[in-house]
Scaffold this active site. Structure first.
Site, mmCIF file in Angstrom:
data_model
loop_
_atom_site.group_PDB
_atom_site.id
_atom_site.type_symbol
_atom_site.label_atom_id
_atom_site.label_comp_id
_atom_site.label_asym_id
_atom_site.label_seq_id
_atom_site.Cartn_x
_atom_site.Cartn_y
_atom_site.Cartn_z
ATOM 1 N N ASP A 31 37.773 43.417 53.732
ATOM 2 C CA ASP A 31 38.472 43.378 52.497
ATOM 3 C C ASP A 31 38.075 42.316 51.670
ATOM 4 O O ASP A 31 38.016 42.157 50.288
ATOM 5 C CB ASP A 31 39.867 43.551 52.989
ATOM 6 C CG ASP A 31 40.297 44.894 53.293
ATOM 7 O OD1 ASP A 31 40.069 45.916 52.904
ATOM 8 O OD2 ASP A 31 41.200 44.579 54.125
ATOM 9 N N HIS A 57 41.463 42.870 56.246
ATOM 10 C CA HIS A 57 40.439 42.967 57.251
ATOM 11 C C HIS A 57 39.288 42.104 56.469
ATOM 12 O O HIS A 57 39.382 41.897 55.476
ATOM 13 C CB HIS A 57 39.645 44.476 57.263
ATOM 14 C CG HIS A 57 40.838 45.446 57.660
ATOM 15 N ND1 HIS A 57 41.291 46.290 56.671
ATOM 16 C CD2 HIS A 57 41.448 45.600 58.701
ATOM 17 C CE1 HIS A 57 42.250 47.210 57.521
ATOM 18 N NE2 HIS A 57 42.229 46.797 58.695
#
Length: 350
Positions: free
Chosen positions: A54, A51
């Site tokens: 992340d 993501h």
């Protein structure tokens, strides 16, 4: 004769988790992302799913310069470990601005936020080293059908796709369909919907699909059929393999843990469809059980990959002539019994 596919595997750092669920707190200690990266190669994985946050934590509070520096640093971490970033996905379901959807929100400022966040995600992806963006349209739907104009919502989704394609001429967009959760009714519930949007876009060659086993099951569909449909259109960019114990919430159980035959047919479709021969990753999106005490909790990732490879061998050792005879005779009872015996490793005398 073509050489057998050498499959490459990926997972996301969220698949090594702390075990929290909607009804309880974390039960395992968190790990820094670089320590998670160290586990990939020993587990037989070389691709990393991300993501956007992340890569860059607290993304909305970061300047473009801070974002670029952090993304570049993560890219170096991957390179140092011989890992490949598979894709980056904008996390458009956590933000306050996306409570009523991102691209399909009734609020124009929220739609603007979603598009801007997705563009920032593209910048992060290229800084990390991948042109691939996954769009899981988590809140693009409604809880009350009268709350949104569905035709207009699809037009807005298409407009967002085209805006992202125009933003970067090298980006690839992979749509990940799901029929529900967190919204009650999603606007892109199946791979057919995703592929229709791809064909309607300004550059269909750069828009494909990512199929998750559990998402297809939640739609009441066979994941292998969904994969076959996408492969027939040359639109299967990646998969998220897992399993699902009925029409419940998205469980992300280890691949093959519930229905081994269903898993076998997914592997068969991928193997026979040539998936992986152009470098596509077999992605695992599986959760460790909340009850797992091991630290780090990684057995689910090891087991899912092992089951996939075991089923690849089952596909490759299937007696195709025997199968052909069953089909020609329309002896589907015999065919079914043979498949079951083959999966169990038992000789079938029928």
């Amino acid at each position: 004769m073509a050489q057998p596919t050498r499959y490459r595997f990926s997972f996301g750092p969220w698949n090594i988790s702390e075990g929290a669920d909607p009804f309880g707190p974390e039960v395992r200690q968190p790990m820094p992302i670089e320590e998670k990266f160290d586990l990939y190669k020993p587990l037989g994985y070389e691709g990393v799913q991300f993501h956007d946050d992340d890569v860059v934590e607290n993304l909305d509070a970061k300047t473009p310069q801070q974002t670029a520096r952090r993304a570049a640093a993560v890219g170096r971490m991957l390179k140092d470990r011989g890992l490949t970033p598979e894709f980056v996905a904008p996390r458009l379901w956590f933000a306050r601005q996306t409570v009523d959807g991102g691209f399909t929100s009734n609020d124009a400022s929220d739609r603007e936020y979603a598009l801007d966040r997705a563009k920032r995600c593209i910048d992060i992806a290229f800084e990390v080293g991948t042109p691939n963006i996954v769009l899981w349209l988590a809140r693009e739907g409604s809880y009350v059908r009268e709350a949104k104009n569905a035709r207009q919502a699809y037009e807005r989704l298409l407009g967002a796709l085209n805006a992202l394609l125009a933003y970067n001429k090298k980006v690839n967009l992979w749509i990940e369909p799901k029929p529900n959760e967190p919204t009650d009714c999603a606007y892109v519930p199946t791979i057919g919907h995703a592929i229709a949007l791809a064909y309607a876009s300004d550059d269909p060659a750069r828009v494909s699909g990512l199929i998750e086993s559990a998402h297809a099951l939640l739609a009441g569909l066979d994941p292998s059929d969904e994969m076959a449909f996408a492969l027939a259109h040359r639109k299967l960019a990646s998969v998220h393999l897992n399993d699902q114990n009925g029409l419940k919430f998205d469980e992300d159980k280890s691949f093959g843990a519930v229905n081994l035959r269903l898993a076998f047919n997914q592997v068969r479709v991928l193997e026979e469809g040539g998936f992986g021969r152009n470098g596509e990753f077999v992605g695992m999106d599986v959760k460790a059980m909340r009850t797992t005490t091991a630290q780090p909790a990684i057995a689910h990732l090891k087991n899912s990959r092992a089951i996939f490879l075991h089923l690849v061998e089952k596909v490759r050792t299937l007696d195709r002539e025997r199968e052909r005879r069953f089909v020609a005779a329309r002896d589907y009872e015999g065919l079914e019994a043979y498949i079951l015996h083959h999966l169990m490793g038992v000789t079938f005398e029928g």
